[in-house]
Design an enzyme around this catalytic site. Structure first.
Site, PDB file in Angstrom:
ATOM      1  N   PRO C 658     -27.608 -29.945   0.101  1.00 57.30           N
ATOM      2  CA  PRO C 658     -27.490 -28.734  -0.734  1.00 57.30           C
ATOM      3  C   PRO C 658     -27.137 -29.028  -2.193  1.00 57.30           C
ATOM      4  O   PRO C 658     -27.696 -28.414  -3.098  1.00 57.30           O
ATOM      5  CB  PRO C 658     -26.368 -27.950  -0.047  1.00 57.30           C
ATOM      6  CG  PRO C 658     -26.425 -28.389   1.375  1.00 57.30           C
ATOM      7  CD  PRO C 658     -26.817 -29.841   1.343  1.00 57.30           C
ATOM      8  N   LYS C 659     -26.251 -29.967  -2.421  1.00 59.09           N
ATOM      9  CA  LYS C 659     -25.835 -30.218  -3.812  1.00 59.09           C
ATOM     10  C   LYS C 659     -27.023 -30.679  -4.657  1.00 59.09           C
ATOM     11  O   LYS C 659     -27.281 -30.147  -5.735  1.00 59.09           O
ATOM     12  CB  LYS C 659     -24.726 -31.276  -3.842  1.00 59.09           C
ATOM     13  CG  LYS C 659     -24.146 -31.501  -5.223  1.00 59.09           C
ATOM     14  CD  LYS C 659     -23.063 -32.556  -5.236  1.00 59.09           C
ATOM     15  CE  LYS C 659     -21.741 -32.025  -4.715  1.00 59.09           C
ATOM     16  NZ  LYS C 659     -20.625 -32.974  -4.946  1.00 59.09           N
ATOM     17  N   GLU C 730     -40.928 -28.789  -7.179  1.00 58.13           N
ATOM     18  CA  GLU C 730     -41.778 -27.977  -8.045  1.00 58.13           C
ATOM     19  C   GLU C 730     -41.596 -26.477  -7.860  1.00 58.13           C
ATOM     20  O   GLU C 730     -41.847 -25.706  -8.770  1.00 58.13           O
ATOM     21  CB  GLU C 730     -43.234 -28.391  -7.832  1.00 58.13           C
ATOM     22  CG  GLU C 730     -43.307 -29.880  -8.079  1.00 58.13           C
ATOM     23  CD  GLU C 730     -44.654 -30.538  -7.989  1.00 58.13           C
ATOM     24  OE1 GLU C 730     -45.477 -30.289  -8.858  1.00 58.13           O
ATOM     25  OE2 GLU C 730     -44.850 -31.334  -7.061  1.00 58.13           O
TER      26      GLU C 730
END
Lengths: 328, 169, 763
Positions: C658-659, C730
């Site tokens: 997550p980080k 992206e």
């Protein structure tokens, strides 16, 4: 970058002048513009005289005003208690320019000597009357959204990029110089030139002359002021239009007004027409707008930068209105 | 073109540069001639901040100046921030903890800039967003003051969090 | 689509699915916010980027560039350059040894990474303004740069087209766009447009952009004899550069080694083997010295292309309930006369919305400019700007909430291919975003919120990006000391590759992270494709998974042969990798890798594996999704736009770290804010020359431009991808420019259809 000889003048301005005269070169202080221009092969001096250690890094009280030494770093000037207290317009303008790192390098004198950010001036493959006199101007029919709308000539539509100089113009500063023929003073409004037929001649400095200080007069101290800069990023971008203004109202009439514009001309633009209209007038929105319109009437924008005319008018009027409402 | 032999004081060490071309920038002297490659060349024209180092405690763009001009000055680079025993500077720790980078290329410049910025802030130096007295660091003050360091990966939020945490210590 | 593709697709439709990855919910390391492993190196200056390598006896190269767009060099004067002290060699078309033109970058399925079909230095012909015309090698970088600046060429110009606007009329439909049909249609779209309750018909333009990774391209080339070459290069495709440079110099591909452990940002700009690499190698070969060619920022603009400009028409009609009846998205992008890359802006609507009738397609036109290339979310970034701005405009026509309008047209299956979605939780993403942003308190009326001199507005847009997976090889080795290593030639440009693949390997093999290592960034390692298309994480993960399974099988085979092993009776299906060894799935007995290997008297077991083609992409419609919410303020007098709040809500499969994922999402959003407000590569139409080749005049966002950016995500694993994950590099940029434009409309009532949204467009 071409090769050059390097010499450091640390003791006195006279020594720097003498060294430069021997070597036919350029003075180097913070380097933030000159080194870049040398890398781009726009400036190719045979010699550099490093003046960054000259004993000109003081800010002193003088005749009720301030003398800011030529090698005072921009950041030091902006943070100096006397500057912040008496000439907050100057402090604010400096802080709106460049980045903290650059302001820690750039000097008072160097800031005055900044050259334009015109794309075609910076590109040696393009035609530029400023870089190569008589070669033509590719900006006129090229990208000129950032270019000048006032005081232009068919030979050049470049702008002066400085924020600090906008404030100095408004504050009636004086530039102190020394050179082979001795010392002299140049009124700030006369220091930078309009392009005319000679856009490569940007200042009134004569060959070998060195800026030693910029003086701020007592008459422009302690004026309520605002520096408003409009640019494409929130920070770290040159002005599309900037307004440095100061206003004092006495008995419901404008007693003192100073307006200077950045990003609109080949030099920091003192809005004299607007100032004259406003002296003694009531500080009303309508008067401010009318004065701003009059100032911009002579504007000669191209197809990309026509917006600057309206932008400058709006910014002049709104800055003055804010000064009238809040600070004056 | 005369060459120059002189000394730079970098991270407390004296480095002698022999027969140096005066064109060599402070950044290239630090990187190529002193072997300290932490400071980076992102634009070589003072537009990105990746080359930021500290001189006498103040942050500058080392790409836009000649090495010769900094003879004898106290230069500190990213390599000189950690303690002698290798333990990281609080800002370095905070950048790791808050993911204040992705590729890491702009990071030495960001951290050196943050060291200089915090010193400026603590000394009461104003910024463009200061109105009167210097305001609290979190928010516009920090963002304005750190705008001289571009990060194309877009770690700006993590950078802010890291600086604020280190500043609170 | 080719007939072969159609046949393959129909076969694949009936093939059974792979079982979901057994680590899809495993969370010993995966799914955890582990700090970047290379963080300490990056914050101390120890991370060695290309230009940092200390190489003895290094010479330095610099380039001179053409100043015309097309024509012939009639003379080139190198005398002044050659006369300068320190200059070792000057090469121009008059004396440069022949180099072969390498094969162009394809669709990502080959190692070819050529960027231009123009000859470099081996011709007097100029194909773009900025083409290298001379190569200088000198003892120092200062000497090389000074010499390059003193090379003077004269030219005979030829007529050419350098203006995109002027070339739009000459646009042609390419045969295929990334293997897809250039145009897809269904029904009578014109009729659907004409008979409807509401419709919009807008034309959008987007300017060229440049990647502007803060690390400029650089290369160090070192030859060992005539046939072996080592390149340190700022590459996001080491294997492609090795293959390409081997083609250029007629070498065997495995005799070129490309090393790139740290890359200072890429965003697509370092995916191809741009000409500076071969020139650096040439300089080294001709001087017999190792040579560094560190490109200037201007040089990068001159020879490394960026994103295409585009003109896009979006016409949408809807019934009074908001159901899309007719949908047109069509337009033109540019490529150069010397490369082929029609950027796929028309992909987003093919997969986003239910449509009764549609015509979605694109054309491409050729310019005498530097070759264009992929830049973060090629196609989807600019395509979503047009489509999602159009949908926003339609929502106002219908007086519907823009979120509700999108949800009204949420499809059950891919609207064009009809394939089922592998994993689509768009509604959940929107619900989460709406909640976090506080969307429901937004007033419907535009130009209705004011704070002092500023108009305030909130906007939303959908983002989307495909799931790609590339054929990838990996080697996994487990050693007798209980450690493991996985190797592949992939890249780390800051995406977190090293960290997440280390998490993965540790989880996969049941080892602690401290006992596993992930090695990458070297073309001599097993093959990985370009770090592009948001494909690397899953591509590498599958290769490591399958190579790891081979190693585990071999280890089990060793155990099976060993009377003393508690695993001697076990079949592979019965066991699981955990606790640093192999254990019975049910009873739990087993033994460590170290025990198996030491008893077998082996130092290690290793296996290589290359993954199969991504057939799952033919069976399923596989995409990531985003709901981008933002709040802007627009100065009523100056038109300055400031983004003051952002919530990005993402549906991108399972989040592995997550980080780092939040950093990736934010990074994409920030680049999107730049695209929306400030970024433009300024080609002078008269000359095809870029006039703002610097970070001072090409405005990427600075710290002060970026608000707090909140990120939420569905975290719904995709059952058809390795680890249940999607690549996320992206998706972050997609939908961003539209969200900003929509918020600007909401603030001011002005619909800006051309990027960037500079203040002059709002005054």
């Amino acid at each position: 970058m071409n090769s050059f000889s390097y010499a450091r003048a640390s003791e006195s301005p006279d020594l720097a002048v003498a060294l430069l005269n021997e070597n036919q070169g350029r003075y180097l202080a913070g380097g933030t513009n000159l080194i870049d221009l040398m890398r781009e092969e726009i400036e190719t001096p045979a010699a550099l005289v490093d003046i960054s250690r000259l004993p000109l890094a003081q800010i002193e009280e003088r005749e009720g005003g301030l003398r800011i030494g030529a090698t005072v770093k921009n950041s030091h000037c902006a943070a100096h208690p006397l500057v912040r207290d008496r000439y907050p317009l100057l402090s604010s303008a400096i802080l709106h320019g460049a980045s903290a790192q650059l302001r820690n390098m750039a000097t008072t004198g160097g800031n005055l000597m900044q050259r334009t950010r015109c794309y075609y001036f910076y590109d040696t493959a393009s035609r530029c009357n400023k870089r190569t006199p008589g070669s033509g101007c590719d900006a006129a029919q090229g990208f000129h959204r950032i270019h000048a709308i006032l005081g232009t000539s068919p030979h050049c539509i470049a702008t002066h990029p400085s924020d600090m100089c906008v404030a100095l113009t408004a504050l009636d500063a004086t530039v102190q110089v020394t050179g082979p023929d001795g010392e002299r003073s140049i009124a700030f409004g006369d220091f930078h030139r309009l392009p005319g037929n000679t856009p490569h001649v940007e200042t009134e400095l004569r060959a070998g002359e060195l800026i030693t200080a910029v003086d701020l007069p007592a008459s422009s101290a302690n004026l309520p002021s605002i520096y408003r800069k409009v640019r494409d990023r929130a920070s770290y971008a040159f002005a599309l239009v900037s307004v440095g203004a100061a206003l004092r109202v006495e008995d419901g009439r404008i007693a003192d007004v100073r307006i200077a514009l950045g990003g609109v001309a080949h030099k920091p633009w003192r809005a004299s027409i607007a100032e004259q209209m406003l002296h003694g007038a009531e500080p009303t929105e309508a008067n401010f707008r009318q004065a701003a319109e009059a100032e911009l009437t002579p504007a000669t924008p191209g197809h990309d930068n026509a917006f600057k005319v309206e932008l400058a008018q709006r910014m002049i009027a709104s800055v003055l209105q804010e000064l009238a409402e809040v600070k004056a | 073109m005369p060459l120059h032999t002189f000394q730079l004081q970098i991270n407390g060490d004296t480095r002698t540069l022999s027969n140096l071309d005066p064109r060599v920038s402070l950044l290239d002297a630090i990187r190529d001639h002193c072997g300290l490659t932490g400071a980076k060349k992102g634009c070589n024209q003072g537009a990105c901040g990746a080359c930021t180092v500290l001189v006498d405690g103040e942050r500058i763009n080392s790409c836009l100046t000649l090495a010769l001009q900094y003879e004898g000055r106290d230069i500190r680079t990213i390599e000189g921030l950690a303690e002698a025993d290798g333990s990281l500077h609080p800002l370095q720790k905070a950048f790791v903890e808050h993911d204040g980078f992705q590729c890491g290329f702009c990071t030495p410049g960001q951290i050196c800039s943050a060291v200089g910025m915090l010193a400026e802030y603590k000394a009461g130096a104003p910024s463009a967003v200061t109105d009167g007295e210097v305001g609290e660091l979190a928010g516009a003050e920090l963002q304005e003051r750190m705008s001289g360091n571009l990060c194309r990966c877009g770690a700006y939020v993590g950078i802010r969090e890291a600086i604020l945490e280190a500043a609170a210590q | 689509m080719s007939i072969l593709n159609k046949v393959i697709r129909s076969v694949v439709q009936v093939m059974p699915d792979q079982a979901p990855d057994e680590l899809i919910a495993s969370n010993r390391y995966l799914g955890r916010s582990i700090n970047r492993l290379n963080g300490p190196d990056k914050v101390t200056g120890k991370a060695t980027f290309t230009a940092d390598y200390p190489v003895a006896n290094l010479a330095h190269a610099a380039l001179a560039y053409s100043t015309i767009a097309k024509g012939r060099i009639t003379s080139i004067d190198t005398k002044a350059a050659e006369a300068l002290p320190g200059v070792i060699l000057v090469l121009t078309h008059e004396n440069a040894p022949e180099m072969k033109v390498p094969k162009e970058f394809g669709d990502g399925s080959s190692n070819d990474a050529g960027t231009t079909q123009a000859k470099i230095l081996n011709t007097d012909h100029v194909s773009w303004n900025g083409q290298p015309i001379a190569l200088v090698v000198a003892e120092t970088p200062e000497q090389a740069e000074a010499a390059a600046a003193r090379i003077h060429a004269t030219y005979e110009k030829e007529d050419c087209v350098t203006s995109f606007e002027a070339a739009i009329g000459d646009a042609k439909q390419p045969k295929a766009i990334m293997g897809e049909d250039p145009e897809v249609t269904r029904g009578d779209v014109e009729q659907a447009l004409s008979q409807s309750a509401a419709r919009i018909d807008l034309t959008f333009t987007t300017p060229p952009h440049n990647h502007n990774a803060i690390e400029p391209h650089a290369c160090i080339a070192q030859w060992d004899g005539k046939d072996d070459l080592t390149l340190y290069d700022t590459s996001q495709f080491t294997a492609g550069v090795a293959t390409t440079i081997a083609q250029v110099f007629g070498l065997k591909a495995d005799h070129v080694r490309v090393v790139a452990p740290y890359v200072g940002g890429g965003f697509g700009g370092k995916g191809g083997a741009w000409p500076y690499i071969q020139l650096c190698a040439l300089a080294a070969r001709e001087t017999g010295r190792p040579v560094r060619l560190a490109m200037t920022r201007e040089g990068v603009f001159r020879i490394v292309g960026g994103r295409t400009p585009s003109q896009q028409r979006v016409a949408i009609s809807a019934d009074d309930a908001g159901k899309f009846l007719g949908f047109v998205h069509e337009g033109v992008t540019a490529q150069s006369t010397h490369n082929h890359f029609p950027e796929q802006f028309s992909f987003p609507p093919r997969h986003l919305y239910s449509m009764e009738a549609y015509r979605i397609g694109q054309k491409v036109t050729d310019l005498s400019r530097v070759a264009n290339t992929f830049m973060r979310a090629p196609g989807e970034s600019i395509g979503t700007f047009a489509v999602e701005s159009g949908i926003d405009a339609l929502a106002y026509e219908l007086k519907m909430c823009p979120v509700a309008l999108r949800m009204r047209n949420e499809p059950d299956a891919d609207p064009v291919s009809g394939s089922p979605f592998s994993s689509r939780h768009m509604r959940k993403a929107y619900e989460m975003g709406v909640e976090r942003f506080g969307w429901k308190s937004r007033p419907a009326e535009p130009r209705s919120q004011r704070d002092g001199d500023w108009w305030i507005g909130q906007g939303v847009a959908t983002g989307t990006y495909p799931v790609y997976r590339m054929v990838t090889a990996a080697r996994v080795r487990i050693s007798a000391d209980g450690t493991a290593v996985a190797q592949t030639s992939c890249q780390e440009m800051g995406m977190g590759t090293e960290t997440v693949q280390t998490q993965h390997l540790a989880e996969r093999l049941g080892l602690p992270m401290s006992k596993v290592r992930f090695e990458y960034g070297d073309s001599t390692l097993p093959y990985a494709g370009v770090a592009g298309g948001s494909s690397q994480t899953v591509s590498v993960a599958l290769a490591v998974q399958e190579a790891g399974a081979k190693v585990l099988k071999e280890l089990l085979a060793l155990a099976q042969k060993d009377e003393r092993s508690p695993l001697r009776e076990a079949n592979f299906e019965d066991v699981v990798a955990k606790d640093e060894g192999i254990f019975w799935r049910v009873s739990g007995g087993g033994e460590s890798y170290a025990a198996i290997l030491s008893r077998a008297g082996k130092d290690f077991v290793e296996a290589d594996h290359k993954t199969g083609a991504p057939m799952e992409l033919l069976k399923y419609s596989m995409h990531s999704y985003a709901a981008q919410f933002c709040e802007v303020r627009v100065h009523a007098l100056s038109g300055e736009v400031r983004v003051q709040r952002w919530v990005g809500s993402f549906d991108t499969g399972r989040i592995l770290n997550p980080k780092m994922a939040v950093s990736q999402f934010r990074g994409g959003i920030i680049m999107g804010i730049g695209m929306a407000l400030t970024e433009e590569t300024m080609f002078d139409d008269r000359t095809g020359r870029i006039m703002n080749p610097s970070l001072a005049e090409y405005h990427v966002p600075v710290q002060a431009d970026i608000p707090d950016i909140e990120v939420v995500y569905t975290n719904e694993p995709d059952p058809h991808t390795p680890l249940g994950a999607h690549g996320i590099g992206e998706i972050g940029i997609t939908g961003v420019a539209a969200a900003v434009a929509n918020a600007v409309y909401h603030a001011t009532g002005k619909r800006v259809t051309s990027l960037p949204i500079t203040l002059d467009k709002l005054m």
